[in-house]
Design a protein around this motif. Structure first.
Motif, PDB file in Angstrom:
ATOM      1  N   ASP A 105       0.846  -1.184   0.000  1.00 37.31           N
ATOM      2  CA  ASP A 105       0.000   0.000   0.000  1.00 37.31           C
ATOM      3  C   ASP A 105       0.881   1.233   0.000  1.00 37.31           C
ATOM      4  O   ASP A 105       2.119   1.133  -0.005  1.00 37.31           O
ATOM      5  CB  ASP A 105      -0.925   0.005   1.221  1.00 37.31           C
ATOM      6  N   LEU A 106       0.254   2.396   0.018  1.00 38.22           N
ATOM      7  CA  LEU A 106       0.961   3.672   0.130  1.00 38.22           C
ATOM      8  C   LEU A 106       0.613   4.314   1.462  1.00 38.22           C
ATOM      9  O   LEU A 106      -0.553   4.323   1.871  1.00 38.22           O
ATOM     10  CB  LEU A 106       0.590   4.617  -1.020  1.00 38.22           C
ATOM     11  N   ASP A 107       1.619   4.840   2.128  1.00 38.69           N
ATOM     12  CA  ASP A 107       1.441   5.478   3.433  1.00 38.69           C
ATOM     13  C   ASP A 107       1.239   6.974   3.225  1.00 38.69           C
ATOM     14  O   ASP A 107       2.161   7.684   2.839  1.00 38.69           O
ATOM     15  CB  ASP A 107       2.670   5.213   4.309  1.00 38.69           C
ATOM     16  N   TYR A 108       0.001   7.443   3.499  1.00 36.33           N
ATOM     17  CA  TYR A 108      -0.339   8.857   3.306  1.00 36.33           C
ATOM     18  C   TYR A 108      -0.332   9.627   4.626  1.00 36.33           C
ATOM     19  O   TYR A 108      -0.868  10.735   4.681  1.00 36.33           O
ATOM     20  CB  TYR A 108      -1.727   8.979   2.673  1.00 36.33           C
ATOM     21  N   SER A 109       0.262   9.068   5.664  1.00 37.95           N
ATOM     22  CA  SER A 109       0.252   9.749   6.961  1.00 37.95           C
ATOM     23  C   SER A 109       0.941  11.111   6.893  1.00 37.95           C
ATOM     24  O   SER A 109       0.568  12.037   7.611  1.00 37.95           O
ATOM     25  CB  SER A 109       0.915   8.873   8.023  1.00 37.95           C
ATOM     26  N   ASP A 110       1.944  11.241   6.017  1.00 41.27           N
ATOM     27  CA  ASP A 110       2.611  12.520   5.795  1.00 41.27           C
ATOM     28  C   ASP A 110       2.411  12.899   4.332  1.00 41.27           C
ATOM     29  O   ASP A 110       3.091  12.358   3.449  1.00 41.27           O
ATOM     30  CB  ASP A 110       4.107  12.417   6.109  1.00 41.27           C
TER      31      ASP A 110
END
Length: 216
Positions: A184-189
């Motif tokens: 997946d892709l981490d969109y937290s930042d």
């Protein structure tokens, strides 16, 4: 709540990110592609999908094709300027088309096992039973927000609910190490979106995506 969704189509391309110019597909649908496909059928800010398993129902077949792609894109800043009354940006497709080779999957057929959890954006009247009923109705009627696809928009996906138990899904008796796969892709930042990978392995035709060790 767990759901089983059967998906199939003529072609698929789940692009490997390490391949730069030419598209090369993974051997099987990735968890992020499966989540995106289910979200195309039904999405709500009050729910979040989690992919548990992906069942392989047909042998892995690759096909080499050539596709016309546009090599240029419009800048978001130019579009924003046009929205404020500035000059409308133009993209001449004829001058920006180039042919690229792609190694894609052919005649794909999977069953996606997934569940969802409620998020803090759920309304007071929202509940898991309500969301599950809506998803089942959309699967039965073939409804979707936009056409689900297998990696690329030109590879549409057919879908319907799988009626039966997960234990009865006729997955192929294939066991294979698939190496590192995009999870997946981490969109937290938002300023530093990071790709997440995991060590994928097909066990008797089943890609288990639960409790995997993720690398960024």
């Amino acid at each position: 709540m767990s759901m089983l969704i059967e998906v199939w189509g003529d072609y698929a391309c789940f692009s490997r990110p390490e391949m730069k110019t030419e598209r090369v597909s993974y051997d099987i649908m990735t968890p992020s592609a499966a989540r995106g496909l289910v979200e195309a059928i039904y999405w709500h800010p009050g729910m979040k999908y989690h992919i548990d398993r992906i069942y392989l129902l047909k042998p892995v077949q690759f096909a080499s094709i050539r596709r016309n792609e546009v090599k240029a894109t419009l800048l978001s800043s130019a579009v924003l300027s046009a929205a404020k009354g500035g000059e409308v940006p133009m993209l001449c497709t004829a001058e920006n088309i180039q042919q690229r080779a792609a190694l894609v999957l052919q005649d794909v057929h999977y069953v996606i096992e997934c569940h969802f959890t409620m998020t803090e954006k759920a309304a007071p009247g929202d509940n898991p039973g309500k969301f599950q009923d809506i998803l089942r109705r959309r699967l039965a009627k073939g409804q979707c927000y936009h056409q689900p696809c297998f990696g690329c928009r030109e590879f549409p996906a057919n879908f319907r609910e799988w009626h039966g138990r997960a234990e009865d899904i006729p997955a192929l008796p294939l066991t294979q190490d698939l190496g590192f796969m995009l999870y997946d892709l981490d969109y937290s930042d938002p300023e530093n979106i990071r790709s997440q990978f995991f060590r994928a392995k097909l066990e008797n035709g089943v890609l288990d995506c639960r409790d995997v060790e993720v690398f960024t």
